[in-house]
Write an enzyme that holds these catalytic residues in place. Structure first.
Site, PDB file in Angstrom:
ATOM      1  N   GLU A   1      22.389 -28.791  -1.532  1.00 17.70           N
ATOM      2  CA  GLU A   1      22.096 -30.046  -0.837  1.00 17.70           C
ATOM      3  C   GLU A   1      23.336 -30.926  -0.749  1.00 17.70           C
ATOM      4  OE1 GLU A   1      18.747 -32.003  -2.672  1.00 17.70           O
ATOM      5  OE2 GLU A   1      17.476 -30.222  -2.501  1.00 17.70           O
TER       6      GLU A   1
ATOM      7  N   GLU B   1      16.178 -31.814   6.941  1.00 19.53           N
ATOM      8  CA  GLU B   1      14.845 -32.150   6.406  1.00 19.53           C
ATOM      9  C   GLU B   1      14.497 -33.616   6.653  1.00 19.53           C
ATOM     10  OE1 GLU B   1      13.958 -30.768   2.454  1.00 19.53           O
ATOM     11  OE2 GLU B   1      12.120 -31.965   2.335  1.00 19.53           O
TER      12      GLU B   1
ATOM     13  N   ASP C   1      17.971 -21.332  -3.826  1.00 18.30           N
ATOM     14  CA  ASP C   1      18.386 -22.732  -3.949  1.00 18.30           C
ATOM     15  C   ASP C   1      19.227 -22.919  -5.202  1.00 18.30           C
ATOM     16  OD1 ASP C   1      18.040 -24.851  -2.251  1.00 18.30           O
ATOM     17  OD2 ASP C   1      15.959 -25.231  -2.834  1.00 18.30           O
TER      18      ASP C   1
ATOM     19  N   ASP D   1      14.038 -24.723  -4.766  1.00 15.03           N
ATOM     20  CA  ASP D   1      13.799 -25.387  -6.055  1.00 15.03           C
ATOM     21  C   ASP D   1      12.498 -26.182  -5.980  1.00 15.03           C
ATOM     22  OD1 ASP D   1      14.691 -27.469  -4.479  1.00 15.03           O
ATOM     23  OD2 ASP D   1      16.306 -28.099  -5.830  1.00 15.03           O
ATOM     24  N   SER D   2      11.848 -26.154  -4.795  1.00 19.32           N
ATOM     25  CA  SER D   2      10.481 -26.677  -4.691  1.00 19.32           C
ATOM     26  C   SER D   2       9.567 -25.943  -5.669  1.00 19.32           C
ATOM     27  CB  SER D   2       9.948 -26.525  -3.256  1.00 19.32           C
ATOM     28  OG  SER D   2      10.134 -25.211  -2.773  1.00 19.32           O
TER      29      SER D   2
ATOM     30  N   LYS E   1      21.685 -21.851  -1.125  1.00 16.51           N
ATOM     31  CA  LYS E   1      21.549 -23.124  -0.407  1.00 16.51           C
ATOM     32  C   LYS E   1      21.851 -24.260  -1.365  1.00 16.51           C
ATOM     33  CE  LYS E   1      17.380 -25.020   0.751  1.00 16.51           C
ATOM     34  NZ  LYS E   1      17.484 -26.324   0.084  1.00 16.51           N
TER      35      LYS E   1
HETATM   36  O1  KIV Z   1      13.146 -26.260  -2.032  1.00 18.38           O
HETATM   37  C1  KIV Z   1      12.694 -26.008  -0.900  1.00 18.38           C
HETATM   38  O2  KIV Z   1      11.625 -25.410  -0.730  1.00 18.38           O
HETATM   39  C2  KIV Z   1      13.480 -26.453   0.237  1.00 18.38           C
HETATM   40  C3  KIV Z   1      12.868 -26.341   1.594  1.00 18.38           C
HETATM   41  C4  KIV Z   1      11.807 -27.342   1.773  1.00 18.38           C
HETATM   42  C5  KIV Z   1      13.889 -26.388   2.670  1.00 18.38           C
HETATM   43  O3  KIV Z   1      14.573 -26.902   0.084  1.00 18.38           O
END
Ligand code: KIV
Length: 298
Positions: free
Chosen positions: A126, A193, A94, A55-56, A124
């Site tokens: 959090e 992280e 994500d 989600d970056s 993934k």
């Molecule tokens: O969103 C992302 O890119 C991440 C990574 C930095 C692990 O969660």
């Protein structure tokens, strides 16, 4: 035979059980983010084990100050783009902010959308103990889950910014307990992280699944980096924990400047970039490639 796959590409794909089995056996797991087809092809060709549509993308692709506005539809769209560029790497998506926090059932529904609409092979999310039930529900439905503890960017406002986590005995114990909760819930690996390296090492020793560090030192079972950070594509300095393995940003600006100069001076396009003139040309020419026309093989 009708219906047989055109190639054995799927047989060569890296799977979640294979990655899980690398704990203690190696080699170290490598994960890199990608958000589109072109970058996914390059990352896959570079041999990364896992590609994460993080989600970056809210920050890297959309230019937002954080990840909170990213939607499931956006993660699915980018997943489909990236999936077309992958032959071998395992594709992780994500789960965006508020797509899983409400309940285990909401989490399952969102994870299902990522797999069905985004072509992801795992998801993934959090958090630690607080999402353990959610993780267990998704895993029970047959979807592999990657955990994520330490600096969890979706909690940026609660943390008061993107800050190192796990400092002090209490915070350390909480991160250890969170990682254990994710392991027990069935996560097949856990991202750590922005935590101190000794804590990351302790977590890595304490859990039976691989840890994948970003800003967590060398003691993890693998590492993850954001593609644009490691390629030096940002014009601002990259975060401390990143290494710029290339300087694509500077190279790109120099290339754009050259282009602007050459168009203005008339030196581009040259004769070698032009088709035969109409006058005196044969009636048909060989097919031409479209701009940016590199396409998937199938
Ligand atoms: O969103 C992302 O890119 C991440 C990574 C930095 C692990 O969660």
């Amino acid at each position: 035979m009708y219906g047989a796959p055109k190639s054995d590409v799927r047989l060569r794909k890296i799977t979640a059980p294979e990655l899980r089995a690398r704990k203690g056996a190696g080699p170290k797991i490598t994960m890199i983010t990608a958000y589109d087809y072109t970058m996914a092809r390059l990352v896959d060709a570079g041999g990364a084990d896992m590609i994460l549509v993080g989600d970056s993308l809210g920050m890297i692709v959309q230019g937002e100050p954080h990840t909170l506005g990213v939607t499931i539809d956006e993660i699915c769209y980018h997943g489909r783009c990236v999936a077309r560029g992958i032959e071998r790497a395992h594709l992780v998506g994500d789960m965006p902010f508020m797509s899983y926090q409400l309940s285990p059932m909401q989490a399952l529904e969102s994870a299902g959308r990522l797999v069905k609409e985004g072509r992801y092979e795992s998801v993934k999310l959090e958090g630690g103990g607080v999402v353990a039930e959610h993780v267990a529900r998704i895993v029970a439905a047959g979807i592999p889950v990657v955990g994520h503890v330490g600096l969890t960017p979706q909690s940026v406002h609660a943390f008061g910014g993107f800050r190192v986590q796990g400092r002090g005995d209490e915070a350390e114990a909480r991160i250890l307990a969170d990682a254990k909760a994710l392991e027990e819930a069935g996560a097949f690996c856990i991202v750590l992280e922005a935590i101190p390296p000794d804590l990351a090492e302790a977590v890595t020793k304490a859990v039976s699944v691989p840890t994948i560090g970003i800003g967590a030192g060398p003691g993890c079972d693998g590492q993850v980096l954001v593609c644009t950070d490691m390629l030096g594509m940002g014009l601002a300095p990259a975060p401390k924990f990143t290494k710029r393995f290339a300087e694509f940003g500077q190279a790109a600006v120099a290339a754009f400047e050259d282009y602007v100069r050459e168009v203005r001076s008339g030196s581009f396009p040259g004769p070698e970039h032009c088709y035969k003139p109409n006058h005196g040309a044969a009636p048909s020419e060989a097919p031409v490639a479209e701009a940016g026309s590199e396409r998937p093989a199938s």
